[in-house]
Scaffold this motif. Structure first.
Motif, mmCIF file in Angstrom:
data_model
loop_
_atom_site.group_PDB
_atom_site.id
_atom_site.type_symbol
_atom_site.label_atom_id
_atom_site.label_comp_id
_atom_site.label_asym_id
_atom_site.label_seq_id
_atom_site.Cartn_x
_atom_site.Cartn_y
_atom_site.Cartn_z
ATOM 1 N N ARG A 126 58.000 19.427 22.001
ATOM 2 C CA ARG A 126 57.145 20.250 22.863
ATOM 3 C C ARG A 126 55.926 19.447 23.320
ATOM 4 N N ASN A 127 55.374 18.653 22.419
ATOM 5 C CA ASN A 127 54.235 17.808 22.768
ATOM 6 C C ASN A 127 54.636 16.783 23.830
ATOM 7 N N ASP B 105 54.816 18.510 27.070
ATOM 8 C CA ASP B 105 53.465 18.734 27.600
ATOM 9 C C ASP B 105 52.905 17.483 28.272
#
Length: 90
Positions: free
Chosen positions: A48-49, A52
């Motif tokens: 997820r990072n 992002d």
């Protein structure tokens, strides 16, 4: 080998290595984690990072794939300095 980025942890380099080996794959954090020997929950957090930071793309149904920006980073065409946070972001 990719350049060092300050916000990346050891697992991040393992994830990048996974996608470097399998450029066209769409994989879940569970599959990635199993292949790099990390917990799927922590792998999911790091994926997820990466999403992002536009290094991975969400491919639907919990799957991730390498983004165009991620490919450029792996190929050395995107310097690590481009991934560092701006001073205004800190």
């Amino acid at each position: 080998m990719v350049e060092r980025v300050s916000w990346m942890s050891p697992i991040d380099y393992e994830i990048l290595h996974f996608f470097e080996q399998y450029r066209d794959i769409q994989a879940s954090p569970k599959v990635i984690g199993a292949n790099i020997d990390y917990d799927r929950n922590y792998t999911g957090k790091r994926c997820r990072n990466f999403a992002d930071h536009d290094l991975l793309e969400r491919a639907g149904d919990g799957l991730y794939q390498l983004s165009e920006r991620g490919e450029k980073f792996l190929d050395g065409e995107l310097p690590a300095s481009e991934l560092e946070p701006d001073e205004t972001d800190v």
